[in-house]
Design a protein around this motif. Structure first.
Motif, PDB file in Angstrom:
ATOM      1  N   MET A  95       0.963  -1.313  -0.052  1.00 35.11           N
ATOM      2  CA  MET A  95      -0.090   0.114  -0.028  1.00 35.11           C
ATOM      3  C   MET A  95       0.920   1.185   0.172  1.00 35.11           C
ATOM      4  SD  MET A  95      -3.101   1.060   2.805  1.00 35.11           S
ATOM      5  CE  MET A  95      -4.186   2.317   2.064  1.00 35.11           C
ATOM      6  N   LYS A  96       0.352   2.280  -0.969  1.00 37.62           N
ATOM      7  CA  LYS A  96       1.227   3.562  -0.939  1.00 37.62           C
ATOM      8  C   LYS A  96       0.541   4.815  -0.315  1.00 37.62           C
ATOM      9  CE  LYS A  96       4.188   2.313  -5.027  1.00 37.62           C
ATOM     10  NZ  LYS A  96       4.766   2.917  -6.485  1.00 37.62           N
ATOM     11  N   ILE A  97       1.054   5.511   0.341  1.00 37.42           N
ATOM     12  CA  ILE A  97       0.662   6.530   0.869  1.00 37.42           C
ATOM     13  C   ILE A  97       1.538   7.709   0.834  1.00 37.42           C
ATOM     14  CG2 ILE A  97      -0.006   7.523   3.230  1.00 37.42           C
ATOM     15  CD1 ILE A  97       0.224   4.122   3.341  1.00 37.42           C
ATOM     16  N   LEU A  98       0.792   8.767   0.421  1.00 37.78           N
ATOM     17  CA  LEU A  98       1.557  10.270   0.014  1.00 37.78           C
ATOM     18  C   LEU A  98       1.012  11.239   1.485  1.00 37.78           C
ATOM     19  CD1 LEU A  98       1.356  11.544  -3.380  1.00 37.78           C
ATOM     20  CD2 LEU A  98       3.233  11.007  -2.078  1.00 37.78           C
ATOM     21  N   HIS A  99       2.210  11.594   2.040  1.00 36.92           N
ATOM     22  CA  HIS A  99       2.030  12.544   3.286  1.00 36.92           C
ATOM     23  C   HIS A  99       2.364  13.949   2.773  1.00 36.92           C
ATOM     24  CE1 HIS A  99       4.305  13.858   7.067  1.00 36.92           C
ATOM     25  NE2 HIS A  99       3.080  14.783   6.913  1.00 36.92           N
ATOM     26  N   THR A 100       1.670  14.904   2.987  1.00 40.93           N
ATOM     27  CA  THR A 100       1.920  16.226   2.577  1.00 40.93           C
ATOM     28  C   THR A 100       1.177  17.209   3.739  1.00 40.93           C
ATOM     29  OG1 THR A 100       1.934  17.947   1.020  1.00 40.93           O
ATOM     30  CG2 THR A 100      -0.008  16.490   0.919  1.00 40.93           C
ATOM     31  N   SER A 101       1.699  18.346   3.647  1.00 46.09           N
ATOM     32  CA  SER A 101       0.816  19.593   4.626  1.00 46.09           C
ATOM     33  C   SER A 101       1.124  20.728   4.300  1.00 46.09           C
ATOM     34  CB  SER A 101       1.322  18.987   6.105  1.00 46.09           C
ATOM     35  OG  SER A 101       2.812  19.441   6.194  1.00 46.09           O
ATOM     36  N   ASP A 102       0.851  21.568   4.899  1.00 45.26           N
ATOM     37  CA  ASP A 102       0.924  23.108   5.103  1.00 45.26           C
ATOM     38  C   ASP A 102       0.960  23.615   3.629  1.00 45.26           C
ATOM     39  OD1 ASP A 102       2.220  23.931   8.071  1.00 45.26           O
ATOM     40  OD2 ASP A 102       2.758  21.746   7.639  1.00 45.26           O
ATOM     41  N   TRP A 103      -0.152  23.474   2.921  1.00 46.37           N
ATOM     42  CA  TRP A 103      -0.228  24.106   1.646  1.00 46.37           C
ATOM     43  C   TRP A 103      -0.367  25.731   1.735  1.00 46.37           C
ATOM     44  CZ3 TRP A 103      -4.516  20.413  -1.051  1.00 46.37           C
ATOM     45  CH2 TRP A 103      -3.760  19.152  -1.127  1.00 46.37           C
ATOM     46  N   HIS A 104      -0.744  26.320   2.600  1.00 45.92           N
ATOM     47  CA  HIS A 104      -1.343  27.396   2.866  1.00 45.92           C
ATOM     48  C   HIS A 104      -1.927  28.049   1.429  1.00 45.92           C
ATOM     49  CE1 HIS A 104       0.418  27.984   6.786  1.00 45.92           C
ATOM     50  NE2 HIS A 104       1.185  26.990   6.300  1.00 45.92           N
ATOM     51  N   ILE A 105      -3.083  27.511   0.989  1.00 47.06           N
ATOM     52  CA  ILE A 105      -3.565  28.159  -0.294  1.00 47.06           C
ATOM     53  C   ILE A 105      -4.056  29.645   0.126  1.00 47.06           C
ATOM     54  CG2 ILE A 105      -5.300  27.668  -1.826  1.00 47.06           C
ATOM     55  CD1 ILE A 105      -5.242  24.864  -1.556  1.00 47.06           C
ATOM     56  N   GLY A 106      -3.959  30.326  -0.651  1.00 45.48           N
ATOM     57  CA  GLY A 106      -4.426  31.899  -0.244  1.00 45.48           C
ATOM     58  C   GLY A 106      -3.294  32.601  -0.022  1.00 45.48           C
ATOM     59  N   LYS A 107      -2.089  32.106   0.308  1.00 44.45           N
ATOM     60  CA  LYS A 107      -1.109  32.913   0.955  1.00 44.45           C
ATOM     61  C   LYS A 107      -0.578  33.859  -0.083  1.00 44.45           C
ATOM     62  CE  LYS A 107       3.239  33.028   3.601  1.00 44.45           C
ATOM     63  NZ  LYS A 107       2.777  33.929   4.634  1.00 44.45           N
ATOM     64  N   THR A 108      -0.143  35.101   0.136  1.00 43.05           N
ATOM     65  CA  THR A 108       0.650  36.129  -0.774  1.00 43.05           C
ATOM     66  C   THR A 108       1.896  36.558  -0.356  1.00 43.05           C
ATOM     67  OG1 THR A 108      -0.490  38.160   0.595  1.00 43.05           O
ATOM     68  CG2 THR A 108      -1.772  37.303  -1.185  1.00 43.05           C
ATOM     69  N   LEU A 109       2.679  36.918  -1.068  1.00 44.98           N
ATOM     70  CA  LEU A 109       4.072  37.200  -0.879  1.00 44.98           C
ATOM     71  C   LEU A 109       4.265  38.377  -1.263  1.00 44.98           C
ATOM     72  CD1 LEU A 109       6.786  36.192   0.018  1.00 44.98           C
ATOM     73  CD2 LEU A 109       7.329  35.500  -2.205  1.00 44.98           C
ATOM     74  N   TYR A 110       4.392  39.514  -0.121  1.00 41.98           N
ATOM     75  CA  TYR A 110       4.658  40.879  -0.468  1.00 41.98           C
ATOM     76  C   TYR A 110       3.700  41.481  -1.454  1.00 41.98           C
ATOM     77  CZ  TYR A 110       8.783  40.563   2.568  1.00 41.98           C
ATOM     78  OH  TYR A 110       9.670  40.062   3.514  1.00 41.98           O
ATOM     79  N   GLY A 111       2.552  41.240  -1.514  1.00 34.59           N
ATOM     80  CA  GLY A 111       1.352  41.694  -2.170  1.00 34.59           C
ATOM     81  C   GLY A 111       0.795  40.893  -3.375  1.00 34.59           C
ATOM     82  N   ARG A 112       1.859  40.033  -3.895  1.00 35.85           N
ATOM     83  CA  ARG A 112       1.616  39.132  -4.941  1.00 35.85           C
ATOM     84  C   ARG A 112       0.974  37.939  -4.445  1.00 35.85           C
ATOM     85  NH1 ARG A 112       4.232  39.735  -9.742  1.00 35.85           N
ATOM     86  NH2 ARG A 112       2.685  38.335 -10.170  1.00 35.85           N
ATOM     87  N   LYS A 113      -0.141  37.911  -5.455  1.00 38.26           N
ATOM     88  CA  LYS A 113      -1.001  36.495  -5.315  1.00 38.26           C
ATOM     89  C   LYS A 113      -0.205  35.535  -5.917  1.00 38.26           C
ATOM     90  CE  LYS A 113      -5.411  39.009  -5.465  1.00 38.26           C
ATOM     91  NZ  LYS A 113      -5.616  38.785  -3.913  1.00 38.26           N
ATOM     92  N   ARG A 114      -0.301  34.122  -5.465  1.00 36.19           N
ATOM     93  CA  ARG A 114       0.216  33.104  -5.754  1.00 36.19           C
ATOM     94  C   ARG A 114      -0.581  31.774  -6.225  1.00 36.19           C
ATOM     95  NH1 ARG A 114       4.885  31.969  -1.357  1.00 36.19           N
ATOM     96  NH2 ARG A 114       5.971  31.103  -2.976  1.00 36.19           N
ATOM     97  N   TYR A 115      -1.736  32.142  -6.859  1.00 35.58           N
ATOM     98  CA  TYR A 115      -2.864  31.261  -7.078  1.00 35.58           C
ATOM     99  C   TYR A 115      -2.206  30.406  -8.171  1.00 35.58           C
ATOM    100  CZ  TYR A 115      -6.087  33.292  -4.103  1.00 35.58           C
ATOM    101  OH  TYR A 115      -6.930  33.941  -3.193  1.00 35.58           O
TER     102      TYR A 115
END
Length: 413
Positions: A1-21
């Protein structure tokens, strides 16, 4: 069985005003492709899916479209826990609907630890994996405040509360496994700060509890667990040097302090002999979707590096930190002229020469931009000449207020 572990996506975070979508969308597309390529059976997302408790429409759209695509892939299960940036109520709201897609969400404590033990089945209906899906434990969830208690009392109660909760849930999982099959692996998910964990300046990791009280010791986790999938720290790392106790880290650099850091997700594989054999863990490198670079030095060092990037046709976002002795009063204009007609973009300029000159004139030692909220509070204590005997009490009150603000769920009604 294979499992992927990820975290901390922080969707919506900007960087000094720049959107990162665009970066978030590119990562989620890559993740789907990786799931298909590796024939992943289960995806674990260990908190901080969104950057705020009130994600915007675009952030929500990316999240739900991704889950829809996962449901149509080889992946049979998705398990999501809330992090300290997430709104438990927002994540939990569609949980019954998402169950139809085999997406399991644990946003907050229900009052029954057994609810955090998930038994996942294969296509034949046979149990194949047990997941302890423990969300971020908030101070008010695990500790009763008492009048007059000291910081040491608070720290002890927090650690004991976290330890007891993890022990209770893991014991429930062990009972479930004993009733099913000893060969079924148990995976524990959590979102917290383990003492000794590595962070990087500017990575956006904020304290989960009052001050740094609840940096929990690794000893709260049983040594015999099959895999520990943690979120919160953005640097990929092992816990207590164990290859099966890990932070996956964030998929995107959250700030220029993480520029150049290799990002990854964890592919965890169990063979047919089950949990009698340790999990095989392999890191899969995440591509760089938007290069970031911090350039420091005098004018020659900065301009030379910019010219090299231009020659390489780089499209990096830049943070410029000027540290030369020459006083350059038109630094932004000079820099913009240097990158003209290139694909480079400067998001932040810090002129340390100008800062030093101003500080020399004012006699101040720092700028507000350079100070953390904790340092600002300490400066206020000094500036107002607060007696030493009152400072400890004020620090405690300040930290509790800050923790309460950080933990407030704007979606709860």
């Amino acid at each position: 069985m294979k499992i992927l572990h990820t975290s901390d996506w922080h969707i919506g975070k900007t960087l000094y005003g720049r959107k990162r979508y665009n970066e978030f969308e590119a990562f989620l597309t890559w993740l789907i492709e990786t799931i298909e390529q590796e024939q992943v059976d289960a995806l674990l997302i260990a908190g901080d899916i969104f950057d705020t408790s009130t994600p915007g429409n675009r952030a929500q759209q990316l999240y739900y479209r991704f889950l829809h695509r996962v449901a149509a892939s080889s992946c049979r299960h998705v398990v999501i826990i809330a992090g300290n940036h997430d709104s438990p109520s927002f994540l939990s709201a569609p949980r019954e609907l998402l169950k139809a897609l085999d997406v399991h969400v644990t946003g907050s404590l229900s009052g029954d630890p057994a609810d955090e033990v998930l038994i996942l089945h294969n296509t034949a209906g046979v149990a194949e994996l047990i997941v302890c899906a423990i969300p971020h434990l908030r101070d008010r969830d695990i500790r009763l405040a008492e009048a007059g208690e000291s910081m040491q009392d608070k720290s002890r109660k927090l650690i004991e509360g976290i330890r007891d909760h993890y022990a209770t849930v893991i014991n429930q999982a062990r009972l479930q496994r004993a009733a099913l099959s000893p060969a079924i692996p148990i995976i524990t998910m959590g979102h917290l700060f383990v003492a000794g964990g590595q962070t990087i300046e500017g990575d956006g990791v904020r304290e989960l509890y009052v001050g740094s009280l609840a940096h929990v010791p690794a000893s709260i986790f049983p040594a015999d667990m099959d895999y520990l999938a943690l979120g919160h720290l953005h640097v990929p790392q092992c816990v207590n040097d164990s290859p099966v106790m890990r932070y996956s880290g964030s998929p995107l650099p959250m700030g220029f302090g993480e520029a150049g850091q290799e990002k990854s997700i964890c592919l965890v594989e169990f063979n047919h002999s089950g949990s009698t054999t340790p999990a095989d863990v392999r890191l899969i490198r995440i591509p760089v979707f938007q290069p970031l670079e911090r350039i420091k030095g005098n004018w020659k060092e900065i301009s030379d590096r910019i010219f090299r990037l231009i020659a390489e046709h780089s499209c990096a976002w830049l943070e410029i930190i000027y540290e030369g002795d020459e006083l350059i009063t038109n630094l932004p204009e000079r820099l913009q002229s240097t990158i003209e007609d290139s694909s480079l973009e400067i998001l932040r300029i810090k002129n340390n020469r100008i800062i030093r000159q101003i500080l020399d004139q004012t006699g101040e030692g720092d700028t507000l931009e350079e100070l953390s909220v904790h340092e600002v509070f300490e400066h206020c204590l000094s500036a107002h000449a607060i007696p030493a005997e009152q400072q400890a009490e004020l620090r405690l009150a300040y930290q509790e207020i800050l923790t309460s603000l950080n933990e407030d769920d704007g979606r709860a009604g």
